[in-house]
Write a protein that holds these residues in place. Structure first.
Motif, PDB file in Angstrom:
ATOM      1  N   VAL A  14      34.680  41.402 -72.847  1.00 37.50           N
ATOM      2  CA  VAL A  14      33.398  41.659 -73.519  1.00 37.50           C
ATOM      3  C   VAL A  14      32.621  42.730 -72.758  1.00 37.50           C
ATOM      4  O   VAL A  14      32.066  43.670 -73.352  1.00 37.50           O
ATOM      5  CB  VAL A  14      32.578  40.350 -73.634  1.00 37.50           C
ATOM      6  N   LEU A  15      32.595  42.624 -71.424  1.00 35.27           N
ATOM      7  CA  LEU A  15      31.867  43.583 -70.588  1.00 35.27           C
ATOM      8  C   LEU A  15      32.429  44.988 -70.756  1.00 35.27           C
ATOM      9  O   LEU A  15      31.688  45.956 -70.899  1.00 35.27           O
ATOM     10  CB  LEU A  15      31.934  43.168 -69.116  1.00 35.27           C
ATOM     11  N   ILE A  16      33.768  45.102 -70.734  1.00 33.96           N
ATOM     12  CA  ILE A  16      34.384  46.423 -70.839  1.00 33.96           C
ATOM     13  C   ILE A  16      34.175  47.002 -72.236  1.00 33.96           C
ATOM     14  O   ILE A  16      34.008  48.203 -72.405  1.00 33.96           O
ATOM     15  CB  ILE A  16      35.884  46.369 -70.435  1.00 33.96           C
ATOM     16  N   PHE A  17      34.110  46.108 -73.254  1.00 34.05           N
ATOM     17  CA  PHE A  17      33.856  46.550 -74.631  1.00 34.05           C
ATOM     18  C   PHE A  17      32.481  47.207 -74.723  1.00 34.05           C
ATOM     19  O   PHE A  17      32.340  48.316 -75.243  1.00 34.05           O
ATOM     20  CB  PHE A  17      33.964  45.345 -75.576  1.00 34.05           C
ATOM     21  N   PHE A  18      31.444  46.517 -74.184  1.00 31.98           N
ATOM     22  CA  PHE A  18      30.095  47.066 -74.252  1.00 31.98           C
ATOM     23  C   PHE A  18      29.955  48.291 -73.345  1.00 31.98           C
ATOM     24  O   PHE A  18      29.242  49.232 -73.699  1.00 31.98           O
ATOM     25  CB  PHE A  18      29.062  45.989 -73.866  1.00 31.98           C
ATOM     26  N   GLY A  19      30.638  48.271 -72.203  1.00 31.46           N
ATOM     27  CA  GLY A  19      30.586  49.410 -71.291  1.00 31.46           C
ATOM     28  C   GLY A  19      31.126  50.662 -71.948  1.00 31.46           C
ATOM     29  O   GLY A  19      30.489  51.723 -71.916  1.00 31.46           O
ATOM     30  N   VAL A  20      32.289  50.524 -72.589  1.00 35.20           N
ATOM     31  CA  VAL A  20      32.919  51.656 -73.279  1.00 35.20           C
ATOM     32  C   VAL A  20      32.045  52.109 -74.442  1.00 35.20           C
ATOM     33  O   VAL A  20      31.881  53.310 -74.684  1.00 35.20           O
ATOM     34  CB  VAL A  20      34.347  51.270 -73.747  1.00 35.20           C
ATOM     35  N   LEU A  21      31.430  51.135 -75.127  1.00 32.39           N
ATOM     36  CA  LEU A  21      30.551  51.445 -76.272  1.00 32.39           C
ATOM     37  C   LEU A  21      29.368  52.306 -75.830  1.00 32.39           C
ATOM     38  O   LEU A  21      29.003  53.281 -76.501  1.00 32.39           O
ATOM     39  CB  LEU A  21      30.058  50.128 -76.880  1.00 32.39           C
ATOM     40  N   PHE A  22      28.761  51.954 -74.680  1.00 36.32           N
ATOM     41  CA  PHE A  22      27.618  52.717 -74.164  1.00 36.32           C
ATOM     42  C   PHE A  22      28.035  54.119 -73.749  1.00 36.32           C
ATOM     43  O   PHE A  22      27.347  55.099 -74.028  1.00 36.32           O
ATOM     44  CB  PHE A  22      26.989  51.981 -72.968  1.00 36.32           C
ATOM     45  N   ILE A  23      29.193  54.225 -73.057  1.00 29.33           N
ATOM     46  CA  ILE A  23      29.661  55.545 -72.603  1.00 29.33           C
ATOM     47  C   ILE A  23      29.996  56.414 -73.818  1.00 29.33           C
ATOM     48  O   ILE A  23      29.663  57.597 -73.872  1.00 29.33           O
ATOM     49  CB  ILE A  23      30.881  55.382 -71.654  1.00 29.33           C
ATOM     50  N   TRP A  24      30.631  55.799 -74.801  1.00 27.73           N
ATOM     51  CA  TRP A  24      30.996  56.487 -76.040  1.00 27.73           C
ATOM     52  C   TRP A  24      29.715  56.958 -76.742  1.00 27.73           C
ATOM     53  O   TRP A  24      29.625  58.094 -77.207  1.00 27.73           O
ATOM     54  CB  TRP A  24      31.802  55.520 -76.913  1.00 27.73           C
ATOM     55  N   GLY A  25      28.707  56.063 -76.797  1.00 37.07           N
ATOM     56  CA  GLY A  25      27.436  56.382 -77.448  1.00 37.07           C
ATOM     57  C   GLY A  25      26.703  57.528 -76.770  1.00 37.07           C
ATOM     58  O   GLY A  25      25.979  58.287 -77.420  1.00 37.07           O
ATOM     59  N   ALA A  26      26.891  57.661 -75.465  1.00 41.40           N
ATOM     60  CA  ALA A  26      26.223  58.719 -74.707  1.00 41.40           C
ATOM     61  C   ALA A  26      26.664  60.098 -75.189  1.00 41.40           C
ATOM     62  O   ALA A  26      25.904  61.072 -75.087  1.00 41.40           O
ATOM     63  CB  ALA A  26      26.507  58.557 -73.227  1.00 41.40           C
ATOM     64  N   PHE A  27      27.898  60.196 -75.696  1.00 36.70           N
ATOM     65  CA  PHE A  27      28.425  61.490 -76.135  1.00 36.70           C
ATOM     66  C   PHE A  27      28.133  61.767 -77.618  1.00 36.70           C
ATOM     67  O   PHE A  27      28.420  62.845 -78.106  1.00 36.70           O
ATOM     68  CB  PHE A  27      29.936  61.563 -75.874  1.00 36.70           C
ATOM     69  N   SER A  28      27.536  60.786 -78.312  1.00 38.57           N
ATOM     70  CA  SER A  28      27.182  60.988 -79.721  1.00 38.57           C
ATOM     71  C   SER A  28      25.898  61.826 -79.796  1.00 38.57           C
ATOM     72  O   SER A  28      25.148  61.904 -78.824  1.00 38.57           O
ATOM     73  CB  SER A  28      26.988  59.625 -80.397  1.00 38.57           C
ATOM     74  N   PRO A  29      25.622  62.445 -80.962  1.00 33.47           N
ATOM     75  CA  PRO A  29      24.426  63.323 -81.077  1.00 33.47           C
ATOM     76  C   PRO A  29      23.127  62.615 -80.720  1.00 33.47           C
ATOM     77  O   PRO A  29      22.210  63.249 -80.178  1.00 33.47           O
ATOM     78  CB  PRO A  29      24.432  63.717 -82.565  1.00 33.47           C
ATOM     79  N   ASN A  30      23.018  61.312 -81.009  1.00 30.04           N
ATOM     80  CA  ASN A  30      21.774  60.577 -80.732  1.00 30.04           C
ATOM     81  C   ASN A  30      21.742  59.972 -79.328  1.00 30.04           C
ATOM     82  O   ASN A  30      20.736  59.406 -78.924  1.00 30.04           O
ATOM     83  CB  ASN A  30      21.583  59.451 -81.758  1.00 30.04           C
ATOM     84  N   GLY A  31      22.837  60.073 -78.615  1.00 28.99           N
ATOM     85  CA  GLY A  31      22.930  59.415 -77.309  1.00 28.99           C
ATOM     86  C   GLY A  31      22.282  60.230 -76.208  1.00 28.99           C
ATOM     87  O   GLY A  31      21.948  61.403 -76.381  1.00 28.99           O
ATOM     88  N   SER A  32      22.104  59.576 -75.063  1.00 25.97           N
ATOM     89  CA  SER A  32      21.568  60.274 -73.886  1.00 25.97           C
ATOM     90  C   SER A  32      22.481  60.023 -72.690  1.00 25.97           C
ATOM     91  O   SER A  32      23.259  59.059 -72.691  1.00 25.97           O
ATOM     92  CB  SER A  32      20.153  59.777 -73.561  1.00 25.97           C
ATOM     93  N   ALA A  33      22.388  60.881 -71.692  1.00 27.31           N
ATOM     94  CA  ALA A  33      23.263  60.788 -70.524  1.00 27.31           C
ATOM     95  C   ALA A  33      23.040  59.492 -69.744  1.00 27.31           C
ATOM     96  O   ALA A  33      23.942  59.003 -69.074  1.00 27.31           O
ATOM     97  CB  ALA A  33      23.025  61.986 -69.610  1.00 27.31           C
ATOM     98  N   GLY A  34      21.820  58.951 -69.848  1.00 26.95           N
ATOM     99  CA  GLY A  34      21.505  57.700 -69.143  1.00 26.95           C
ATOM    100  C   GLY A  34      22.375  56.535 -69.588  1.00 26.95           C
ATOM    101  O   GLY A  34      22.597  55.591 -68.824  1.00 26.95           O
ATOM    102  N   TRP A  35      22.888  56.611 -70.812  1.00 24.56           N
ATOM    103  CA  TRP A  35      23.738  55.538 -71.337  1.00 24.56           C
ATOM    104  C   TRP A  35      25.043  55.435 -70.542  1.00 24.56           C
ATOM    105  O   TRP A  35      25.632  54.356 -70.459  1.00 24.56           O
ATOM    106  CB  TRP A  35      24.041  55.779 -72.816  1.00 24.56           C
TER     107      TRP A  35
END
Ligand SMILES: [Zn+2]
Length: 122
Positions: A14-35
């Motif tokens: 579960v932790l790695i799922f959310f971790g990957v989701l946040f890192i993935w989200g950081a590279f999306s147009p709405n994401g930020s590097a802090g993610w």
């Protein structure tokens, strides 16, 4: 013990799922590097957990192997009366090696190497 490990693996998944989701989200147009930083925390925790879990089980495994080795040997060999066939020197457990499942003796006195045969019990 087993149930605890299963729960640990589920939590890690579960932790790695959310971790990957946040890192993935950081590279999306709405994401930020802090993610990326937020995502790295659960991923780091997961790797630490897996590292400690595997280290703990590896240690337990080697302990179990040592115990069976100690129990098995006196059943096959009479240690207190074991002497070298060639020179009659007294042999200790450190002179016996398990090679391909068979106990092999290496005499420290005359350097003779031979396979140990189980003597009849009757
Ligand atoms: Zn010998």
């Amino acid at each position: 013990m087993n149930a605890g490990r299963i729960i640990a693996y589920i939590v890690a998944a579960v932790l790695i799922f959310f971790g990957v989701l946040f890192i993935w989200g950081a590279f999306s147009p709405n994401g930020s590097a802090g993610w990326i930083l937020i995502g790295l925390i659960p991923v780091g925790i997961t790797f630490a957990m897996v590292y400690f879990a595997s280290r703990k089980s590896a240690k337990a495994g080697s302990d179990a192997a040592q115990v069976t080795y100690k129990i098995d040997l006196p059943a096959n060999v009479e240690m207190d009366t074991l002497k070298c066939k060639a020179c009659g020197g007294v042999l200790g457990p450190e002179n016996i090696q398990m090679i391909a499942g068979a106990p092999v003796v290496t005499c420290p006195y005359c350097k003779t190497t031979y396979q140990l045969t189980e003597e009849p019990k009757w």
